[in-house]
Design a protein around this motif. Structure first.
Motif, short mmCIF file in Angstrom:
data_model
loop_
_atom_site.label_atom_id
_atom_site.label_comp_id
_atom_site.label_asym_id
_atom_site.label_seq_id
_atom_site.Cartn_x
_atom_site.Cartn_y
_atom_site.Cartn_z
N UNK A 110 88.40 18.76 -12.58
CA UNK A 110 87.17 17.97 -11.00
C UNK A 110 88.20 19.13 -10.05
N UNK A 151 89.35 5.16 3.46
CA UNK A 151 89.82 5.04 1.80
C UNK A 151 89.77 5.44 1.11
N UNK A 185 89.65 6.02 -1.42
CA UNK A 185 88.10 6.24 -2.22
C UNK A 185 87.24 7.56 -1.50
N UNK A 186 87.08 7.01 -1.07
CA UNK A 186 86.13 8.54 0.49
C UNK A 186 86.89 9.31 0.31
N UNK A 242 87.59 11.03 -3.82
CA UNK A 242 86.51 10.87 -4.67
C UNK A 242 85.38 11.55 -3.48
N UNK A 243 84.63 10.80 -3.20
CA UNK A 243 83.15 11.14 -2.56
C UNK A 243 83.04 11.59 -1.83
N UNK A 272 83.64 15.33 -3.40
CA UNK A 272 82.26 15.75 -4.65
C UNK A 272 80.68 16.41 -3.80
N UNK A 273 81.08 15.58 -2.72
CA UNK A 273 80.21 15.73 -1.24
C UNK A 273 79.69 17.21 -0.95
N UNK A 293 81.85 19.55 -2.52
CA UNK A 293 80.95 19.90 -3.79
C UNK A 293 79.63 20.65 -3.39
N UNK A 294 78.20 19.28 -3.79
CA UNK A 294 77.54 19.67 -3.40
C UNK A 294 76.70 20.10 -2.00
N UNK A 322 78.68 17.45 -13.17
CA UNK A 322 80.16 17.51 -12.32
C UNK A 322 80.11 16.40 -10.93
N UNK A 323 79.48 17.03 -9.77
CA UNK A 323 79.17 17.06 -8.30
C UNK A 323 79.19 14.98 -8.23
N UNK A 324 78.27 14.99 -9.01
CA UNK A 324 78.06 13.06 -8.62
C UNK A 324 78.07 12.78 -9.56
N UNK A 325 79.32 12.74 -10.34
CA UNK A 325 80.11 12.47 -11.35
C UNK A 325 80.72 11.62 -10.46
N UNK A 326 81.64 12.65 -9.09
CA UNK A 326 82.54 12.10 -8.88
C UNK A 326 81.90 11.68 -7.76
N UNK A 327 80.90 11.47 -7.32
CA UNK A 327 80.62 10.79 -6.05
C UNK A 327 80.19 9.26 -6.52
N UNK A 367 82.65 7.75 -7.41
CA UNK A 367 83.74 6.33 -6.22
C UNK A 367 82.55 5.83 -6.01
N UNK A 368 81.63 5.25 -5.79
CA UNK A 368 80.79 4.55 -5.45
C UNK A 368 81.03 3.18 -5.94
N UNK A 372 83.72 2.60 -7.83
CA UNK A 372 85.21 1.87 -7.52
C UNK A 372 84.77 1.38 -5.67
N UNK A 373 84.29 1.11 -5.21
CA UNK A 373 83.73 1.30 -3.60
C UNK A 373 83.28 -0.28 -4.24
#
Lengths: 367, 527, 327
Positions: A264, A307, A309-310, A313-314, A317-318, A320-321, C112-117, C120-121, C123-124
């Motif tokens: 990813x 955090x 996770x932030x 991952x988040x 991903x954000x 990228x979008x 793929x992007x929202x998959x990552x995000x 993450x959610x 996990x949170x």
């Protein structure tokens, strides 16, 4: 008689084209990121330039991902995609480790593993081009199979125990001096220079880009389309395998658990670097800058007490979008429609359908 | 916005209740429309009024804006400024959906149907009639009413057959039937005849005339000026995004007047070249070439040094397939001799290496790289020979190579560094010729070299073909425009249903003769 | 045809390992196929509009952990959690649709992007807890049969499949989905609201993934930070769509095939384990099945008809082309 007046060609680079502007934005983003972390985190510069606690030292946590990004970039340039890269890296590391544990000299094992991964890449490329299959799905399936193979081969405990010299050379070692430069950075730099020159300054690179822009037109222009695509898959597998060696050396053990994250992040880097996911457009230096933007983001945020996770991952991903949304807007202003390209690429395969898609073809323009 | 939607719904509801005879005559006006794409003006203050009961034709060179005009009027492209007025009502924020609600439909150049779906569903797409149950689709009602629409356009097909099984002409007629099923009485035809044979086009013209009698409002675009003059009631000429002339009486307008209005100046009339090349050596020879799928069979002919050999045939006659087999894009049985030597294992790259080049018919899909710089488009077939410095490419030397080639074919571009899509159709084709001349061909196959190019570029392309054939290249020219075969060729072969049916040389090459040969009448006339 | 292959695999495995065909096992197999089946039905809708949705895994995960935690903490009924699961799916699916339709990001990359995000959610939400102790009513629903060999869990799966099949075949929305997938440009010109249709496809896909999350947590009885992603359910769902006769090029196929493909895939993977092959190779099994599925897809594209249609015409049956393909 002549209808057209004598023509003058002014062959000059336009000052900044879209790709240039994208790269400038990336540099600005990178500088802003470094400045932010610099002021926000007292330890970001750590014990000074290039000590293992400084931002150059963080390279060890992401440079192998950057190598994978460079590899998968070749494939994305041709308009294909390779989702097996993460698993390929994991498999390569485990293969090397098992060879080494089996008594082979570790450097021979390294070279042999990289070569075998190149062969696997070759096979994937051949399956895709020969059977005319969607690369997305074939490499996905390939990734699954590699994953199983890696997990089954390593047994209950991942192989470990490499000579210290190996761990240092490809992993956590530095070149000491006034500035400590991680060895991985050198490996990455070599790969980055090779990738840049191959794509932008060789005949193969030109064919790669042409195939990505318009596969059909490339075929009519005498480009060996299938061969070019297969070569890209081989390069992708090779770069991933090198990254796999660096991972093994860095952690002192071959790891199979990083694969999905690697994939990813690598694709995010390529896309953020400005390479068109449909092939053709983009620049290698953009991808190189993007890998650093992405690379420093997670350790920087973690240092900043964000955090986990932030940070892992988040935020990526954000990013990228957001990057793609902006790029979409920029491209649309330039008159390139993502949708038109989607349709051109995923157009139905039957011969009669060529007519149905004619209206979406790039370049037919308005009459 | 919601007002428009409501109005459209109301109109659509109304439309479904009225019968064909009850259409109100529609006078449709486009006033000072301006539209640009990515900075390039496609329309600049252009106005057109289409009256009920007339066939109003828009003509102009490629890129003049005529197609954009109809697309704006049909709601496909929103205009930047200007008004659309239907019977005195301003139409704002028009989309294809609301346009259909107002009875406006555009039949596109290439039929764009849902090929995997049935003809029936293609007919009613977007207005599928509701059944008795809520949300349910009434397939029976659709099937029973489809026949009437098919009949009106003269279509005899199985409504359940997938659209992919229909011929291009049938697909085109299905588009017309869709317009009728959607209760549209303002119908635009955007170059409908270019993929059709003359006979199929006649069927379409007959339909257009019938619709005119029913007081429909019809606009039409075509590049074939003969048919324009024959069918139009009024003609509007566009040039460089503006309306430049009207002809209210096409019957008294000459072909030449029309062309001069289109290009903006007088044009020279070209004369046939008279050459005798019967003694020249054969550089390309085909023996019993046949396609595995039967697209063509028993094709044997040869092309001589310096000769322009025409291949006349309808779309789908097998001429493109034959050429692509010689070039190596398709497999075929039989033998090809290049300069006397057998040439097996053909591929585009080896063809180009040995001096056999092919300019593909479909420039948009198979020719240009739209987003790539003009320079790299020109050198695309030259990649194995690009100048190098050390191990790496030498960009400046490449630019010089491309520039030289572009000058030979008179490419006009703001810079050779702009993407190909920034060029007009004619200049794109000039750049394609530049690409192929770089390969230094001995045999050049040009497939529809003047399709979609303007009159000026056409003249240039004829000049290029003259020059390279004079320099000893064997040119094989495929064209649907018989006039240009008459003008350019030393010898013409006719292909009909995948077989060569006739050959004419020199003064025997006439429009009448070729016209008969391409529909299969050649063999008998030869005897 | 799929049914035949599935039965064949089942038969062969039972012959080799007699306990495979025990009554409880059939019921278990059917039940454990349902989360995948429901996701596959949704994925099929997106595939019909030429899209792909990789984010269904974390959407399923988020729905599973959200409903699971609430059930664990306050013993609510399964039905009362249904609106929440659906709402989560609708919301997340709608966001996917926005990225694809309005931001015009290619579906593969957008999801793929929202998959990552979304991952993450998920996990949170978990915050290093897992769903382990569900109320008894939930466990019973997940493990009991209402007829011999017919688990309760089968009911929502079958209902969803039948409903979607009817909707796709018999409503304007359904026909617009097919029209859009077959030729988006033509659909636009024919007056279909293409953006709304495309967004709705992703929304429906998300909604069904949310529903599948609820089904998953009821059936499995636990959920955690990587539920959904850990078994790559998004890829299994795409494989189901392809095996079931839906093409990646849109406008062709149907949900019934996907439903049976999900059962087939589950039986086949379970068969691999029962046949004594190490569990590590299960992922390779998915890979191989996916390869087979896309080879079939490629064959269908080249032949211009589906394998099952080909078979039907060989057997002499005839059906109009736009019928739900291959069941």
């Amino acid at each position: 008689m002549s209808v057209v007046a004598e023509t003058q060609h002014v062959v000059r680079r336009r000052r900044f084209d879209t790709d240039d502007r994208w790269m400038i934005s990336l540099v600005v983003l990178l500088v802003a990121e470094l400045l932010y972390f610099n002021f926000g985190i007292s330890t970001f510069w750590g014990g000074g330039w290039g000590t293992s606690y400084s931002f150059l030292g963080y390279g060890e946590s992401f440079l192998f991902t950057s190598m994978i990004a460079l590899g998968v970039m070749f494939v994305i340039f041709t308009g294909d995609i390779d989702l097996s890269v993460g698993y390929m890296a994991a498999f390569a590391g485990i293969m090397m480790a098992e060879f080494h544990i089996g008594g082979m000299n570790i450097w021979i094992a390294t070279v042999l593993s990289i070569a075998l991964c190149a062969v696997i890449g070759l096979i994937q490329g051949l399956v895709i081009t020969y059977f005319k299959l969607e690369s997305l799905l074939v490499t996905l399936a390939g990734g699954f199979i590699l994953n199983s193979a890696a997990v089954a081969w390593e047994g209950p405990v991942p192989p470990y125990g490499f000579p210290h010299s190996y761990d240092s050379a490809l992993g956590s070692g530095d070149i000491s001096g006034t500035i400590q430069i991680p060895n991985q950075l050198i490996v990455f730099a070599v790969l980055a220079v090779i990738a840049t020159l191959v794509v932008h300054r060789t005949r193969f690179g030109r064919q790669l880009v042409l195939v990505g822009h318009n596969r059909q037109a490339a075929a009519y222009a005498g480009v060996r389309v299938s061969a070019t695509r297969v070569k890209a898959f081989v390069l992708s597998a090779t770069f991933s395998a090198v990254a796999g060696m660096c991972i093994a050396a860095n952690y002192g053990t071959a790891r199979d658990d990083l694969a999905p994250t690697l994939l990813l992040t690598a694709i995010t880097c390529v896309v953020l670097g400005g390479v068109d996911i449909f092939g053709g457009g983009g620049r290698v230096p953009g991808v190189i800058i993007a890998t650093f933007v992405m690379g420093w983001l997670a350790p920087g945020l973690l240092q900043d007490n964000v955090n986990d996770t932030w940070a892992t991952l988040i935020a990526p991903g954000t990013l990228l979008l957001a990057a793609l949304t902006i790029k979409g807007i920029v491209d649309r202003r330039q008159g390139v429609s993502f949708r038109a390209k989607t349709l051109a690429r995923f157009g139905p395969g039957s011969p009669t359908s060529a007519h149905a898609d004619a209206g979406d073809a790039p370049g037919t323009g308005a009459t | 916005m919601s007002v428009i939607v409501k109005r459209a719904r109301a109109a659509a509801a109304l439309a479904s209740d009225r019968t064909a005879e009850e259409y109100a005559p529609a006078r449709y006006e486009a006033r000072t429309i301006t539209k640009s794409f990515g900075g390039a003006n496609a329309l600049t203050g252009a106005s057109v009024t289409i009256e009920p009961g007339e066939i109003h034709t828009l003509v102009g060179e490629n890129g003049a804006g005529k197609s954009t005009m109809l697309k704006v009027m049909a709601g496909i492209h929103p205009q930047d400024s200007g008004d659309l007025v239907l019977n005195g009502t301003h139409l704002r924020g028009l989309t294809p959906r609301t346009a259909i609600g107002h009875g406006i439909y555009l039949v596109p150049q290439e039929p764009s149907l849902m090929l995997t779906l049935s003809a029936l569903e293609n007919l009613f797409v977007g207005i599928i009639p509701r059944g008795s149950m809520a949300f349910s689709v009434d397939w029976k009602a659709m099937e029973s009413s489809a026949g009437a629409y098919f009949q009106q356009v003269g279509l005899h097909i199985d409504p359940w057959a997938p659209a992919s099984q229909l011929s291009i002409a049938e697909q085109q007629l299905l588009e017309c039937a869709r317009a009728l099923a959607h209760r549209c009485n303002v119908i635009f035809f955007d170059e409908p005849t270019s993929p059709l044979t003359a006979r199929e086009a006649d069927v379409l013209f007959e339909l257009m005339r019938r619709l005119r009698e029913r007081n429909f409002t019809i606009a039409f675009i075509s590049h074939r000026l003969e048919e324009v003059l024959a069918i139009s009631d009024r003609i509007t000429v566009l040039r460089d995004s503006r309306v430049v002339a009207h002809f209210d009486n096409p019957k008294q307008t000459s072909h030449r007047q029309l062309v001069e209005a289109m290009v903006g100046h007088e044009i020279a009339v070209r004369q046939r070249r008279q050459r005798d090349l019967s003694g020249a050596e054969a550089v390309l020879e085909l023996k019993d070439l046949g396609a595995p799928d039967g697209a063509f069979a028993d094709i044997s002919f040869m092309a001589r040094r310096g000769e322009v050999l025409g291949l006349a045939g309808l779309v789908g006659s097998g001429r493109t397939e034959t050429a692509e087999s010689v070039f190596g894009m398709r497999r075929a049985s039989g033998t090809v001799l290049l300069a006397g030597k057998p040439y097996a294992h053909r591929s585009p790259s080896s063809s180009i290496e040995s001096g056999l080049i092919y300019l593909p018919e479909d420039r948009g899909h198979n020719g240009v790289f739209a987003n790539v710089e003009v320079v790299r488009n020109i050198t695309a077939a030259f990649v194995p020979h690009l100048p190098k410095r050390g191990q790496l490419l030498h960009p400046r030397a490449e630019v010089e190579v491309a520039e030289k080639a572009a000058r030979r074919t008179r490419v006009v571009a703001p810079s050779l560094d702009v993407p190909m899509k920034a060029l007009s159709g004619g200049n794109q084709q000039r750049a394609m010729f530049a690409r192929w001349l770089l390969a230094e061909p001995k045999v050049a196959i040009f497939d529809e070299p003047t399709r979609g190019v303007d009159v000026g570029a056409k003249v240039d392309i004829y000049g290029i073909i003259d020059t390279i054939s004079d320099s000893g290249v064997a040119v094989v020219m495929i064209s649907s425009e018989l006039e240009e075969l008459v003008l350019l060729c030393d010898r013409v072969l006719a292909i009909y249903e995948g077989r060569i049916v006739g050959e004419v040389t020199g003064d025997e090459i006439t429009l009448e003769r070729l016209g008969a040969m391409v529909v299969g009448g050649g063999a008998s006339e030869r005897d | 045809m799929l049914v035949v292959v599935t039965l064949a695999i089942f038969g062969l495995t039972s012959a080799a390992q007699p306990h495979f065909a025990l009554q409880g096992n059939i019921s278990f197999l059917l039940a454990s196929a349902m989360p995948l089946a429901v996701v596959a039905v949704g994925e099929t809708v997106v595939m019909l509009v030429r899209g792909i949705d990789l984010s269904v895994a974390p959407v399923l995960g988020i729905a599973a952990v959200s409903t699971g935690f609430i059930a664990q903490d306050s013993h609510v009924s399964v039905l009362s959690m249904l609106p929440l699961a659906l709402a989560i799916g609708i919301g997340l699916g709608f966001v996917n649709g926005l990225f694809v339709t309005y931001a015009r990001i290619p579906p593969i990359i957008a999801t793929l992007g929202t998959f990552t995000v979304y991952g993450g959610i998920e996990q949170l939400i978990c915050n290093s807890r897992t769903v382990v102790t569900l109320p008894t009513s939930w466990i019973n629903l997940g493990t009991h049969d209402f007829l011999p060999d017919v688990p309760y869990i089968l009911v929502p799966g079958v209902l969803v499949t039948i409903a979607m099949a009817l909707i796709l075949w018999r409503t304007r929305w359904g026909r617009s989905i097919y029209a859009f997938g077959a030729n988006a440009e033509a659909a636009f010109r024919a007056g279909i609201r293409v953006k709304a249709i495309e967004i709705s496809a992703y929304t429906v896909c998300g909604m069904l993934a949310g529903l599948a999350g609820l089904i998953y947590v009821v059936q499995v009885g636990s959920a955690g930070y990587n539920t959904g992603s850990e078994i790559s359910i998004q890829l299994q769902a795409i494989a189901c769509g392809l095996i079931g006769g839906t093409t990646l090029t849109g406008g062709k196929g149907g949900v019934v095939g996907s439903f049976f493909a999900a059962i087939f895939l589950t039986v086949a993977l379970e068969g691999v384990i029962v046949a004594g092959i190490a569990y590590q190779w299960q992922s390779a099994g998915v890979g191989v099945l996916l390869l087979v599925a896309i080879l079939i897809d490629a064959y269908q594209n080249r032949q211009g008809r589906s394998v099952s249609e080909a078979l039907r015409s060989v057997l002499g049956g005839h059906k109009p082309v736009q019928q739900e393909a291959s069941s």
